[in-house]
Scaffold this motif. Structure first.
Motif, PDB file in Angstrom:
ATOM      1  N   LYS A  14      63.890 -31.098   4.384  1.00 36.06           N
ATOM      2  CA  LYS A  14      63.735 -32.468   4.890  1.00 36.06           C
ATOM      3  C   LYS A  14      63.003 -33.296   3.825  1.00 36.06           C
ATOM      4  CE  LYS A  14      65.071 -31.416   9.209  1.00 36.06           C
ATOM      5  NZ  LYS A  14      66.102 -32.042   9.996  1.00 36.06           N
ATOM      6  N   PHE A  15      63.332 -34.583   3.775  1.00 34.99           N
ATOM      7  CA  PHE A  15      62.809 -35.468   2.728  1.00 34.99           C
ATOM      8  C   PHE A  15      62.307 -36.780   3.332  1.00 34.99           C
ATOM      9  CE2 PHE A  15      65.918 -32.631   0.969  1.00 34.99           C
ATOM     10  CZ  PHE A  15      65.365 -32.206  -0.224  1.00 34.99           C
ATOM     11  N   ASP A  16      61.491 -37.492   2.531  1.00 35.43           N
ATOM     12  CA  ASP A  16      61.046 -38.837   2.941  1.00 35.43           C
ATOM     13  C   ASP A  16      62.136 -39.869   2.665  1.00 35.43           C
ATOM     14  OD1 ASP A  16      58.148 -38.364   3.629  1.00 35.43           O
ATOM     15  OD2 ASP A  16      58.168 -37.594   1.566  1.00 35.43           O
ATOM     16  N   PHE A  17      62.817 -39.697   1.530  1.00 34.23           N
ATOM     17  CA  PHE A  17      63.782 -40.700   1.074  1.00 34.23           C
ATOM     18  C   PHE A  17      65.075 -40.024   0.621  1.00 34.23           C
ATOM     19  CE2 PHE A  17      59.478 -42.108   0.032  1.00 34.23           C
ATOM     20  CZ  PHE A  17      59.428 -43.357   0.638  1.00 34.23           C
ATOM     21  N   VAL A  18      66.178 -40.755   0.735  1.00 36.68           N
ATOM     22  CA  VAL A  18      67.450 -40.335   0.145  1.00 36.68           C
ATOM     23  C   VAL A  18      67.917 -41.454  -0.769  1.00 36.68           C
ATOM     24  CG1 VAL A  18      69.863 -39.699   0.576  1.00 36.68           C
ATOM     25  CG2 VAL A  18      68.077 -38.924   2.162  1.00 36.68           C
ATOM     26  N   VAL A  19      68.380 -41.096  -1.967  1.00 38.43           N
ATOM     27  CA  VAL A  19      68.968 -42.077  -2.887  1.00 38.43           C
ATOM     28  C   VAL A  19      70.351 -41.589  -3.278  1.00 38.43           C
ATOM     29  CG1 VAL A  19      66.732 -42.836  -3.791  1.00 38.43           C
ATOM     30  CG2 VAL A  19      67.977 -41.011  -4.979  1.00 38.43           C
ATOM     31  N   SER A  20      71.211 -42.523  -3.650  1.00 35.20           N
ATOM     32  CA  SER A  20      72.546 -42.151  -4.107  1.00 35.20           C
ATOM     33  C   SER A  20      73.204 -43.365  -4.748  1.00 35.20           C
ATOM     34  CB  SER A  20      73.395 -41.644  -2.941  1.00 35.20           C
ATOM     35  OG  SER A  20      74.594 -41.072  -3.427  1.00 35.20           O
ATOM     36  N   TYR A  41      68.276 -45.368   0.249  1.00 32.15           N
ATOM     37  CA  TYR A  41      68.397 -46.457  -0.730  1.00 32.15           C
ATOM     38  C   TYR A  41      69.667 -46.172  -1.532  1.00 32.15           C
ATOM     39  CZ  TYR A  41      63.721 -47.727   0.696  1.00 32.15           C
ATOM     40  OH  TYR A  41      62.637 -48.110   1.451  1.00 32.15           O
ATOM     41  N   TYR A  42      70.710 -46.957  -1.245  1.00 29.59           N
ATOM     42  CA  TYR A  42      72.067 -46.664  -1.714  1.00 29.59           C
ATOM     43  C   TYR A  42      72.520 -47.737  -2.693  1.00 29.59           C
ATOM     44  CZ  TYR A  42      76.621 -44.355  -0.731  1.00 29.59           C
ATOM     45  OH  TYR A  42      77.778 -43.621  -0.793  1.00 29.59           O
ATOM     46  N   LEU A  43      72.838 -47.338  -3.928  1.00 29.44           N
ATOM     47  CA  LEU A  43      73.320 -48.287  -4.934  1.00 29.44           C
ATOM     48  C   LEU A  43      74.814 -48.527  -4.733  1.00 29.44           C
ATOM     49  CD1 LEU A  43      71.432 -46.766  -7.988  1.00 29.44           C
ATOM     50  CD2 LEU A  43      71.063 -49.081  -7.105  1.00 29.44           C
ATOM     51  N   LYS A  44      75.186 -49.764  -4.467  1.00 28.26           N
ATOM     52  CA  LYS A  44      76.585 -50.120  -4.210  1.00 28.26           C
ATOM     53  C   LYS A  44      76.914 -51.425  -4.934  1.00 28.26           C
ATOM     54  CE  LYS A  44      79.011 -48.546  -1.137  1.00 28.26           C
ATOM     55  NZ  LYS A  44      80.123 -47.569  -1.154  1.00 28.26           N
ATOM     56  N   GLY A  45      78.218 -51.729  -5.005  1.00 25.87           N
ATOM     57  CA  GLY A  45      78.643 -52.979  -5.628  1.00 25.87           C
ATOM     58  C   GLY A  45      79.642 -53.721  -4.760  1.00 25.87           C
ATOM     59  N   LYS A  86      72.222 -50.505  10.898  1.00 24.86           N
ATOM     60  CA  LYS A  86      71.394 -51.669  10.581  1.00 24.86           C
ATOM     61  C   LYS A  86      70.940 -51.500   9.131  1.00 24.86           C
ATOM     62  CE  LYS A  86      67.458 -54.305  12.164  1.00 24.86           C
ATOM     63  NZ  LYS A  86      66.138 -54.246  12.773  1.00 24.86           N
ATOM     64  N   ALA A  87      71.460 -52.335   8.274  1.00 23.59           N
ATOM     65  CA  ALA A  87      71.193 -52.181   6.837  1.00 23.59           C
ATOM     66  C   ALA A  87      70.615 -53.460   6.256  1.00 23.59           C
ATOM     67  CB  ALA A  87      72.487 -51.827   6.112  1.00 23.59           C
ATOM     68  N   VAL A 136      71.309 -52.903  -3.664  1.00 20.00           N
ATOM     69  CA  VAL A 136      70.683 -51.711  -3.059  1.00 20.00           C
ATOM     70  C   VAL A 136      70.753 -51.914  -1.551  1.00 20.00           C
ATOM     71  CG1 VAL A 136      68.588 -50.333  -2.780  1.00 20.00           C
ATOM     72  CG2 VAL A 136      69.096 -51.371  -5.001  1.00 20.00           C
ATOM     73  N   VAL A 137      71.373 -50.951  -0.873  1.00 23.63           N
ATOM     74  CA  VAL A 137      71.472 -50.989   0.587  1.00 23.63           C
ATOM     75  C   VAL A 137      70.413 -50.055   1.169  1.00 23.63           C
ATOM     76  CG1 VAL A 137      72.975 -50.589   2.584  1.00 23.63           C
ATOM     77  CG2 VAL A 137      73.955 -51.396   0.425  1.00 23.63           C
ATOM     78  N   PHE A 138      69.582 -50.583   2.036  1.00 21.92           N
ATOM     79  CA  PHE A 138      68.538 -49.760   2.665  1.00 21.92           C
ATOM     80  C   PHE A 138      68.875 -49.543   4.135  1.00 21.92           C
ATOM     81  CE2 PHE A 138      64.560 -49.925   5.263  1.00 21.92           C
ATOM     82  CZ  PHE A 138      64.162 -48.620   5.041  1.00 21.92           C
ATOM     83  N   VAL A 139      68.872 -48.274   4.553  1.00 24.86           N
ATOM     84  CA  VAL A 139      69.018 -47.924   5.969  1.00 24.86           C
ATOM     85  C   VAL A 139      67.812 -47.073   6.337  1.00 24.86           C
ATOM     86  CG1 VAL A 139      70.433 -46.780   7.716  1.00 24.86           C
ATOM     87  CG2 VAL A 139      71.545 -47.939   5.780  1.00 24.86           C
TER      88      VAL A 139
END
Length: 205
Positions: free
Chosen positions: A128-134, A162-166, A179-180, A199-202
């Motif tokens: 288990k983690f505090d944060f997920v990035v991708s 925290y999701y990097l998208k374009g 809810k993002a 950066v999309v945060f959920v």
């Protein structure tokens, strides 16, 4: 590296040296296993290092927290973030063995003892983690179920994805039913490459 100094003046000489070394290692590895395209390699600092560090403009991972990087590929965004946050532990996963071996090699070459890397799929990770990035692995509706149960019950402040998208993400976020909160990286970086990058945060539930 001047680009990194410009946007992150707080970086230490040691950190700047590590970013330089990461580019050298990445370039050598890329010749062998093609982690990113050649045009991208020519703009590595702008399109890969800085892009990865866009997450650091949105969240400051607290000391002692843990971050899962899903579909890390050649170690992005995990390795640059691990240099930025040396007191945070990063676990980088990818389903492709040769990419994970490259990540393990680069992390060792840079002496990043806050990085572990594993060949596995996100949905098979048990910790288990505090944060997920991708970084743009899949559509949000597909991606989020893979990591929805990977969070610590009592996570750090700001815990979540925290999701990097374009591009225009209106439809994609609506489809996911999540809810993002979307942050435009063009608010921080003036290069043309960042005009559509976000950066999309959920939040973790």
């Amino acid at each position: 590296m001047n680009l990194l100094q410009h946007y992150f003046p707080e970086l230490t000489p040691q950190q700047l040296q590590l970013f330089k070394q990461l580019e050298t290692e990445f370039r050598a590895t890329n010749e062998a296993i093609n982690l990113v395209s050649r045009p991208d390699m020519d703009n590595f600092t702008e399109r890969h290092l800085l892009h990865s560090l866009g997450i650091a403009k949105v969240v400051k991972f607290p000391k002692g927290s843990t971050v899962l990087d899903v579909g890390t590929g050649g170690g992005l965004p995990g390795l640059p973030l691990a240099i930025m946050f040396p007191e945070v532990h990063f676990h980088l996963v990818d389903s492709i063995g040769k990419k994970i071996r490259a990540v393990q090699f680069m992390a060792a070459a840079l002496g990043l003892d806050n990085v572990t890397a594993e060949q596995t799929r996100a949905e098979q990770v048990r910790q288990k983690f505090d944060f997920v990035v991708s970084r743009a692995v899949a559509r949000l509706a597909t991606f989020h179920p893979w990591i929805a149960h990977r969070y610590k019950p009592q996570g750090a402040p700001g815990a979540g994805l925290y999701y990097l998208k374009g591009g225009d993400l209106t439809e994609e976020i609506a489809e996911s039913g999540l809810k993002a909160k979307v942050t435009n990286l063009s608010d921080f970086f003036s290069e043309e490459f960042y005009e559509t990058k976000k950066v999309v945060f959920v939040a973790a539930k």
